[in-house]
Design an enzyme around this catalytic site. Structure first.
Site, short mmCIF file in Angstrom:
data_model
loop_
_atom_site.label_atom_id
_atom_site.label_comp_id
_atom_site.label_asym_id
_atom_site.label_seq_id
_atom_site.Cartn_x
_atom_site.Cartn_y
_atom_site.Cartn_z
N SER A 40 0.86 -1.19 0.00
CA SER A 40 0.00 0.00 0.00
C SER A 40 0.90 1.24 0.00
CB SER A 40 -0.88 -0.01 1.25
OG SER A 40 -1.64 1.18 1.30
N GLY A 41 0.59 2.19 -0.84
CA GLY A 41 1.40 3.42 -0.92
C GLY A 41 2.66 3.26 -1.75
N SER A 42 2.85 2.08 -2.36
CA SER A 42 4.07 1.88 -3.16
C SER A 42 4.02 2.70 -4.46
CB SER A 42 4.27 0.39 -3.47
OG SER A 42 3.16 -0.12 -4.18
N GLY A 43 2.80 2.99 -4.91
CA GLY A 43 2.66 3.78 -6.15
C GLY A 43 1.89 3.07 -7.25
N SER A 54 -2.26 -7.52 -4.03
CA SER A 54 -1.98 -8.91 -4.45
C SER A 54 -0.83 -9.51 -3.66
CB SER A 54 -1.62 -8.97 -5.94
OG SER A 54 -2.38 -8.12 -6.71
#
Ligand code: ADP
Length: 203
Positions: A41-44, A113
């Protein structure tokens, strides 16, 4: 599934359709493809997926973006974040993706995922008729960076215990071992990531 369910499935036949996937692909002028993003989450994922979608669209390629958060407002609104629900979430999105690929679209999915085995199952299923229908894109951003960005304030809530089963904190994330595409967002900006993915797509 009950015996009755199985019996009724036995009575359902697959109808062959007159217009084939090949026909639809000819109309679009390119192959159908699943571009499957994975990352914390928040990786882009959503940001890069959007930029990729825009770049493909500008080149006349028919796309559709399936964003995990958006789908949780409708198709998956009955699901939470237990491992069982996450698996069902992935299963449904992979089914929809398969249909849209069959329709001849370049489908970009943006979901965490987290489980390697499930991603592999989806890869096998989507590649069953033809190789390279499934492209795994690993948005590789370290947990510390995601937590610093915290665009939705979710890491703060996960650390304080307000959110349970949060990927990377209290729920596992299994990074891909051999993704088709790997982007490191600590050294590449959004457009560079999208550009890099674009060059790797077998459309
Ligand atoms: P996810 O969909 O993986 O949860 P988001 O795309 O919603 O992540 O959020 C990622 C955040 O990181 C956004 O605020 C985005 O602007 C920021 N960001 C900073 N640098 C990058 C980069 N190189 N690639 C993608 N996002 C980045």
């Amino acid at each position: 599934m009950t015996t009755r369910d199985i019996q009724s499935l036995e009575n359902i036949r697959w109808h062959r359709t007159e217009v084939s996937r090949k026909d639809r692909e000819t109309l679009h002028g390119h192959r159908g493809l699943a571009v499957w993003f994975t990352g914390l989450s928040g990786s882009g994922k959503s940001t890069i997926a959007n930029a990729l979608c825009a770049q493909l669209h500008a080149r006349g390629i028919s796309t559709y973006l399936l964003d995990g958060d958006n789908l949780r407002h409708g198709l998956n609104s009955d699901l939470g974040f237990s491992m069982e629900d996450r698996e069902e979430n992935m299963r449904r999105v992979s089914e929809v993706t398969g249909l849209m690929v069959d329709a001849g679209l370049v489908v970009i999915t943006s979901l965490i995922s987290p489980l390697r085995q499930q991603r592999e199952q989806i890869r096998t299923k989507l590649n069953r008729d033809e190789a390279n229908r499934f492209v795994e894109v690993f948005v590789d951003t370290p947990l510390e960076v995601c937590e610093q960005r915290d665009p939705k304030g979710l890491y703060a809530k996960a650390r304080s215990g307000e959110i349970e089963d949060f990927t990377g904190i209290s729920s596992p994330f299994e990074p891909p071992l051999h993704p088709e595409v790997h982007v490191d967002t600590t050294v590449m900006d959004v457009d560079t990531c999208a550009q890099h993915i674009l060059t790797k797509l077998p459309v």
